[in-house]
Design a protein around this motif. Structure first.
Motif, PDB file in Angstrom:
ATOM      1  N   ASN A  21       1.910 -11.077   4.945  1.00 29.87           N
ATOM      2  CA  ASN A  21       0.531 -11.410   4.583  1.00 29.87           C
ATOM      3  C   ASN A  21      -0.117 -10.293   3.784  1.00 29.87           C
ATOM      4  OD1 ASN A  21       0.475 -13.957   5.819  1.00 29.87           O
ATOM      5  ND2 ASN A  21      -0.176 -13.133   7.784  1.00 29.87           N
ATOM      6  N   ASN A  22       0.240  -9.052   4.099  1.00 29.59           N
ATOM      7  CA  ASN A  22      -0.373  -7.926   3.398  1.00 29.59           C
ATOM      8  C   ASN A  22       0.029  -7.855   1.929  1.00 29.59           C
ATOM      9  OD1 ASN A  22      -1.986  -7.005   5.427  1.00 29.59           O
ATOM     10  ND2 ASN A  22      -0.744  -5.216   5.947  1.00 29.59           N
ATOM     11  N   SER A  23       1.095  -8.554   1.537  1.00 30.60           N
ATOM     12  CA  SER A  23       1.430  -8.597   0.116  1.00 30.60           C
ATOM     13  C   SER A  23       0.327  -9.290  -0.674  1.00 30.60           C
ATOM     14  CB  SER A  23       2.761  -9.322  -0.100  1.00 30.60           C
ATOM     15  OG  SER A  23       3.848  -8.548   0.358  1.00 30.60           O
ATOM     16  N   LEU A  24      -0.373 -10.244  -0.038  1.00 32.74           N
ATOM     17  CA  LEU A  24      -1.457 -10.936  -0.727  1.00 32.74           C
ATOM     18  C   LEU A  24      -2.744 -10.118  -0.704  1.00 32.74           C
ATOM     19  CD1 LEU A  24      -0.684 -14.603   0.320  1.00 32.74           C
ATOM     20  CD2 LEU A  24       0.078 -13.305  -1.660  1.00 32.74           C
ATOM     21  N   VAL A  25      -2.881  -9.253   0.286  1.00 35.10           N
ATOM     22  CA  VAL A  25      -3.967  -8.265   0.229  1.00 35.10           C
ATOM     23  C   VAL A  25      -3.728  -7.348  -0.964  1.00 35.10           C
ATOM     24  CG1 VAL A  25      -5.130  -6.371   1.424  1.00 35.10           C
ATOM     25  CG2 VAL A  25      -4.324  -8.360   2.725  1.00 35.10           C
ATOM     26  N   ALA A  26      -2.470  -6.948  -1.160  1.00 32.10           N
ATOM     27  CA  ALA A  26      -2.129  -6.110  -2.312  1.00 32.10           C
ATOM     28  C   ALA A  26      -2.443  -6.836  -3.617  1.00 32.10           C
ATOM     29  CB  ALA A  26      -0.650  -5.720  -2.257  1.00 32.10           C
ATOM     30  N   VAL A  27      -2.145  -8.140  -3.680  1.00 33.79           N
ATOM     31  CA  VAL A  27      -2.462  -8.914  -4.874  1.00 33.79           C
ATOM     32  C   VAL A  27      -3.959  -8.870  -5.164  1.00 33.79           C
ATOM     33  CG1 VAL A  27      -2.589 -11.274  -5.799  1.00 33.79           C
ATOM     34  CG2 VAL A  27      -0.470 -10.447  -4.765  1.00 33.79           C
ATOM     35  N   ASN A  28      -4.787  -9.040  -4.138  1.00 35.51           N
ATOM     36  CA  ASN A  28      -6.237  -9.006  -4.348  1.00 35.51           C
ATOM     37  C   ASN A  28      -6.703  -7.643  -4.863  1.00 35.51           C
ATOM     38  OD1 ASN A  28      -6.783 -11.672  -3.567  1.00 35.51           O
ATOM     39  ND2 ASN A  28      -6.821 -11.134  -1.399  1.00 35.51           N
ATOM     40  N   ARG A  29      -6.139  -6.578  -4.323  1.00 42.70           N
ATOM     41  CA  ARG A  29      -6.514  -5.243  -4.793  1.00 42.70           C
ATOM     42  C   ARG A  29      -6.072  -5.016  -6.234  1.00 42.70           C
ATOM     43  NH1 ARG A  29      -5.130  -1.263   0.402  1.00 42.70           N
ATOM     44  NH2 ARG A  29      -6.462  -2.363   1.929  1.00 42.70           N
TER      45      ARG A  29
END
Length: 320
Positions: free
Chosen positions: A9-17
């Motif tokens: 899930n944190n890969s999509l947090v990275a995408v947002n950043r």
């Protein structure tokens, strides 16, 4: 290029950043092997100058692996920042609050909108995607009607809001409905599904709050990073059942219930009513699409295993 696995899930947090830093983001459509490592469909490819320090910080702070490699982008989706709206009815809605909190925690930029924003304005001018939390169609369209309700908080989106949403989708927008709000798209937009549990009594079917097994088409962009079988939250949910359509709508079934061993934890009476029913579908309309998600993918911000179904649906709302 830098490449991230889509499964955390944190890969999509990275995408947002990274989108906030104007990095170029693409998702690969197929399974690929790069430098001896296999990436499932949806592998996230990042391109941009001077990102080495940023990628190192993302790996460390989010606990995700980042790989540097030359990556072919021939068959990929270009992800652009979606302009996201979350619908909040006057009078409050618990599911909206949890959805808002989840989006905030995972760094999704969004704007809260209210009934008058759809009644009086063209959402296409401001948004790429509009999310409706779990609520009934009547609450969306009619809203608060009591005599004690102040005038400024009365009413729902009304017919003008339904018409505005239809134009929004036809012009290329995405409408995401969670839980019972899917009835808005089935009843008002002729989405080719019906509630497969409508008219079924509690004596015949009851699943008040359980974990169920579902099959997932993880080659579809909405399900990138998901396993082929997953657990999902079911709490007095509706289910989708395909129906013949007089229109030319193109639909894709992304999540489906199996025909055996559905219950994983909790209480389920009448399992056969779920056999082969649909838990998530995408329907094309005009230039846009409708995403119907009757399963509780973000229920009280707890089922981490299905967050990606909502996150992917948002992030694919402004693709190239």
């Amino acid at each position: 290029h830098y490449i991230l696995d889509h499964r955390p899930n944190n890969s999509l947090v990275a995408v947002n950043r990274l989108l906030k830093k104007d990095a170029e983001i693409s998702w690969l459509r197929d399974t690929v092997e790069i430098d001896g490592k296999t990436f499932v469909p949806g592998a996230i490819v990042v391109k941009g100058n001077g990102l080495a320090e940023t990628m190192e910080e993302l790996s460390r702070s989010l606990g995700i692996d980042v790989f540097a490699a030359d990556v072919p982008l021939a068959d990929s989706l270009r992800i652009r920042p979606p302009r996201t709206a979350l619908y909040q009815p006057w009078g409050g809605n618990m599911d909206e609050g949890w959805t808002r909190w989840l989006l905030e925690q995972n760094e999704f930029p969004f704007v809260t909108i209210h009934p008058e924003d759809l009644r009086e304005k063209n959402p296409s001018e401001k948004f790429d995607v509009i999310i409706f939390p779990d609520m009934g169609k009547r609450q969306i369209i009619s809203g608060l009607t009591g005599n004690s309700t102040p005038p400024e908080y009365k009413g729902g989106i009304e017919k003008s809001g339904v018409d505005a949403l239809r134009s929004f989708v036809n012009e290329g927008g995405t409408v995401i409905t969670i839980g019972r709000s899917a009835t808005l798209l089935m009843d008002e937009f002729a989405a080719p599904f019906r509630d497969g549990l409508q008219g079924v009594s509690r004596e015949d079917f009851l699943c008040p709050g359980s974990i169920v097994r579902v099959f997932v088409d993880n080659t579809h962009p909405i399900a990138y990073g998901m396993p082929r079988q997953a657990n999902a939250a079911f709490s007095n949910s509706l289910v989708l059942e395909p129906v013949p359509s007089f229109s030319t709508m193109d639909s894709a079934i992304v999540v489906r219930y199996p025909t055996e061993n559905i219950l994983q934890s909790g209480w389920l009476h009448g399992e056969s009513y779920l056999h082969n029913k649909v838990g998530l579908a995408e329907v094309k309309l005009g230039k846009g699409r409708m995403v119907l998600i009757p399963i509780k993918v973000q229920h009280r911000a707890q089922p981490y295993g299905t967050f990606k179904l909502l996150f992917n649906a948002i992030l694919t709302s402004n693709i190239e």
